[in-house]
Scaffold this active site. Structure first.
Site, PDB file in Angstrom:
ATOM      1  N   GLU A  61     -46.760  15.406  36.498  1.00 54.19           N
ATOM      2  CA  GLU A  61     -46.399  15.428  37.918  1.00 54.19           C
ATOM      3  C   GLU A  61     -45.094  16.169  38.087  1.00 54.19           C
ATOM      4  O   GLU A  61     -44.136  15.941  37.344  1.00 54.19           O
ATOM      5  CB  GLU A  61     -46.175  14.019  38.497  1.00 54.19           C
ATOM      6  N   GLU A  76     -46.411   5.847  34.890  1.00 56.24           N
ATOM      7  CA  GLU A  76     -45.041   5.471  35.241  1.00 56.24           C
ATOM      8  C   GLU A  76     -44.748   3.978  35.076  1.00 56.24           C
ATOM      9  O   GLU A  76     -44.520   3.258  36.056  1.00 56.24           O
ATOM     10  CB  GLU A  76     -44.720   5.932  36.667  1.00 56.24           C
TER      11      GLU A  76
HETATM   12  O1  IFM Z   1     -46.449   9.608  44.868  1.00 59.38           O
HETATM   13  C1  IFM Z   1     -45.815   9.301  43.676  1.00 59.38           C
HETATM   14  C2  IFM Z   1     -46.828   9.042  42.582  1.00 59.38           C
HETATM   15  O2  IFM Z   1     -47.713   8.024  42.933  1.00 59.38           O
HETATM   16  C3  IFM Z   1     -46.131   8.647  41.310  1.00 59.38           C
HETATM   17  N1  IFM Z   1     -45.107   9.591  40.948  1.00 59.38           N
HETATM   18  C4  IFM Z   1     -44.169   9.969  41.979  1.00 59.38           C
HETATM   19  C5  IFM Z   1     -44.909  10.414  43.216  1.00 59.38           C
HETATM   20  C6  IFM Z   1     -43.902  10.836  44.303  1.00 59.38           C
HETATM   21  O3  IFM Z   1     -43.074   9.781  44.639  1.00 59.38           O
END
Ligand code: IFM
Length: 457
Positions: free
Chosen positions: A368, A185
Site C-alpha cells: 500500500e 497492519e
Molecule cells: O484505508 C487504509 C487501509 O485500510 C489500511 N492502510 C491505510 C489505508 C489509508 O488509511
C-alpha cells in the site's frame, strides 16, 4: 515553539510537482504493478449474508466515525465487481490486492456462509479472466461481532479461529492466489484500536493493547503454520511501517520506543522470534502468561513481506509521563488530505532497512502507498496532479531501494477506488478512481491515466 526540528529538511522532499511517473521499463523485469482495496471498505456489507462485524457496532456508536457512516453499502463492489475489475485491467495493472471479509465468510466467526465463499470464488475467476494476478489478504479488519463479543483480539481463541478461517478461504480460492498475506497492519489491529482507541473496538487500555498485539501476531503464525501444512505457499504478512525521526537532538530513547511499538514489535517477532526490548519495557507486564512459548509459531518462516507506507513520524519524550512517554509532532512538509506529511524518502529507508535487518533476500512488496486528496469531479473529469506527483515520488523511492539492493518485487497503489476510510467515513479520498457516493458512479482520475501511460511504457 523554539525547539529545533532536527529532521531532514533537504530540498522540498516529496513535493516534486509535475514529475512524471517512472515508466514500467525503468523497473526490473517482472516488477508487479497493482492496485489495492479491502473488503469492508468497498464491498457493501449488507449483501450476501455477511454477519455483523465489530466495525458495524463501532460505527453505530456516536463519536467514533464521521457522520456515523459504515460499510453497509460502501462502493457496492459486491454487485459492481466486474466493471471494477475491468477498470484495473484497463489501467494496465498486473495484479489486484483484495481482502476476504471474515464476517462474510463466517458470519458468526465459525460457521461457513457458502454465499460468501461463492462471491470470492467468482471474484478470483474474474481476475484470472482479465489477466490480473490475485494477491489476497485474509484479514483486513472485519472481525465478526460474535468473536468481538468474546473479547476479540484480546482473547487468544480469536487467533485459533483465524487459522480455521484461513483454511476455509484457501481451500476454496487458494489454488488461484499468487500471494497470500495473513493480516493487514497488525499495529492498527492492536495498538491503534486498543490503546489509541481510534479504530474498532475503540479501547484505550494498555493491557488490552498488549494482548491484542501478541494475539494478532500469534494469529499470523498459526495461519502460516496451518496453510503451510496444507500445502499452500507464497505466504506473508503486511505491516504498516513508519519512518520514526527525532523532533530534536537527544531524543534517541523516544525514537527507540516509538519505533519498537510501530515497527519493531511486528517485524522482529516475525523475522527473529523476539519482541524488541524497548517495547517489552512497557508491554511485558501486560502480555499473556507464557507468551514466550508462542514466539516459535509467530516466527514460522514466511515467503514474502508486504510493506504499507504512508508517512514518517516525528517524536519526542514526555518526561515523567507513563510509558511510552512519547508524543508526536506535526512536521513541516506538505501534507495530504489526512494531514500526513509527504515523505517518499521514508519508503526507501524502510525498504532498505527491512531487507538489511530482517528479511534479507525475501521478496518485499509495497502493498500500500497512496494519498488522500479532496478530489472533485468537474465537467466529468478529476484532475489530481498532486496524486500523480505523490506516486512518482514514491515509485522513485522504491526504485532507489532496489538500486540499494532491496529485493522489492512490486508496488500496489492504495486505493483503486475512493472508499470507506474507517473512522473518517467517506470523507477522505484515496482512490485512483473517484466514486460518487450518491450515485456510485466511477470516474477515473487523471492519476489513473498517468499511471496507465507509465505502465504501457
Ligand atoms: O484505508 C487504509 C487501509 O485500510 C489500511 N492502510 C491505510 C489505508 C489509508 O488509511
Amino acid at each position: 515553539m523554539s525547539d529545533a526540528i532536527c529532521i531532514d529538511r533537504s530540498p522540498e522532499p516529496g513535493t516534486a510537482r509535475n514529475v512524471p511517473i517512472p515508466p514500467r521499463s525503468s523497473f526490473p523485469e517482472g516488477f508487479v504493478f497493482g492496485a489495492a482495496t479491502a473488503a469492508y471498505q468497498i464491498e457493501g456489507h449488507k449483501f450476501g449474508g455477511a454477519g455483523s462485524s465489530h466495525w458495524d457496532s463501532f460505527a453505530a456508536t456516536p463519536g467514533n466515525v464521521v457522520r456515523r457512516e459504515d460499510g453497509s453499502l460502501a462502493c457496492d463492489h459486491y454487485h459492481r465487481w466486474e466493471s471494477d475489475l475491468d477498470l484495473i485491467r484497463d489501467g494496465g495493472f498486473d495484479a489486484y490486492r483484495f481482502s476476504t471479509s471474515w464476517a462474510r465468510v463466517m458470519p458468526d466467526g465459525r460457521t461457513v456462509n457458502p454465499e460468501g465463499l461463492d462471491f470470492y470464488d467468482r471474484l478470483v475467476d474474474g481476475m484470472i479472466d482479465r489477466g490480473l494476478r490475485p494477491f489476497l489478504t485474509l484479514y483486513h479488519w472485519d472481525l465478526p461481532s460474535a468473536l468481538a463479543d468474546h473479547g476479540g483480539w484480546m482473547n487468544r481463541d480469536t487467533a485459533l479461529r483465524f487459522a480455521d478461517f484461513a483454511e476455509v478461504v484457501m481451500a476454496r480460492i487458494g489454488d488461484r492466489i499468487e500471494r497470500t498475506a495473513t493480516i493487514n497492519e497488525p499495529w492498527c489491529v492492536s495498538w491503534l484500536s486498543h490503546y489509541l482507541g481510534e479504530q474498532a473496538p475503540g479501547l484505550r487500555d494498555i493491557r488490552a493493547a498488549a494482548r491484542a498485539m501478541h494475539h494478532v501476531q500469534l494469529a499470523h503464525g498459526l495461519g502460516v503454520e496451518r496453510l503451510r501444512g496444507l500445502g499452500h505457499d507464497n505466504l506473508g504478512i503486511v505491516l504498516n511501517l513508519a519512518d520514526i525521526l527525532p523532533f530534536r537532538e537527544g531524543e534517541e530513547k523516544a525514537v527507540a520506543t516509538a519505533d519498537a511499538i510501530n515497527n519493531g514489535f511486528f517485524i522482529e517477532s516475525v523475522a527473529k522470534g523476539t519482541y524488541p526490548q524497548a517495547a517489552l519495557e512497557g508491554l511485558e507486564p501486560h502480555l499473556p502468561a507464557n507468551w514466550q512459548d508462542d514466539m516459535a509459531t509467530i516466527s514460522t518462516p514466511i515467503d514474502w513481506l508486504g510493506v504499507n507506507y504512508y508517512s514518517r513520524g516525528i517524536v519526542s519524550a514526555v518526561p515523567g509521563a507513563p510509558w511510552p512517554a512519547t508524543k508526536g509532532h506535526e512536521g513541516p512538509l506538505p501534507k495530504t488530505q489526512m494531514g500526513w506529511e509527504i515523505y517518499p524518502e521514508g519508503l526507501s529507508n524502510l525498504l532498505t532497512r527491512m531487507a538489511r535487518d530482517y528479511v534479507g533476500d525475501l521478496p518485499i512488496y509495497v502493498t500500500e502507498n497512496g494519498m488522500a486528496w479532496a478530489d472533485e469531479v468537474t465537467d466529468g473529469a478529476v484532475t489530481d496532479a498532486e496524486r500523480t506527483s505523490y506516486i512518482a515520488g514514491h515509485l522513485e523511492a522504491a526504485r532507489g531501494a532496489i538500486k540499494g539492493g532491496a529485493n522489492v518485487k512490486g508496488f500496489f497503489y492504495w486505493s483503486l477506488l475512493d472508499n470507506y476510510e474507517w473512522a473518517w467515513g467517506y470523507e477522505k479520498r484515496f482512490g485512483l478512481i473517484h466514486v460518487d457516493f450518491e450515485t456510485l458512479e466511477r470516474t477515473p482520475k487523471s492519476s489513473y491515466y498517468a499511471l496507465q501511460a507509465a505502465l504501457s511504457g
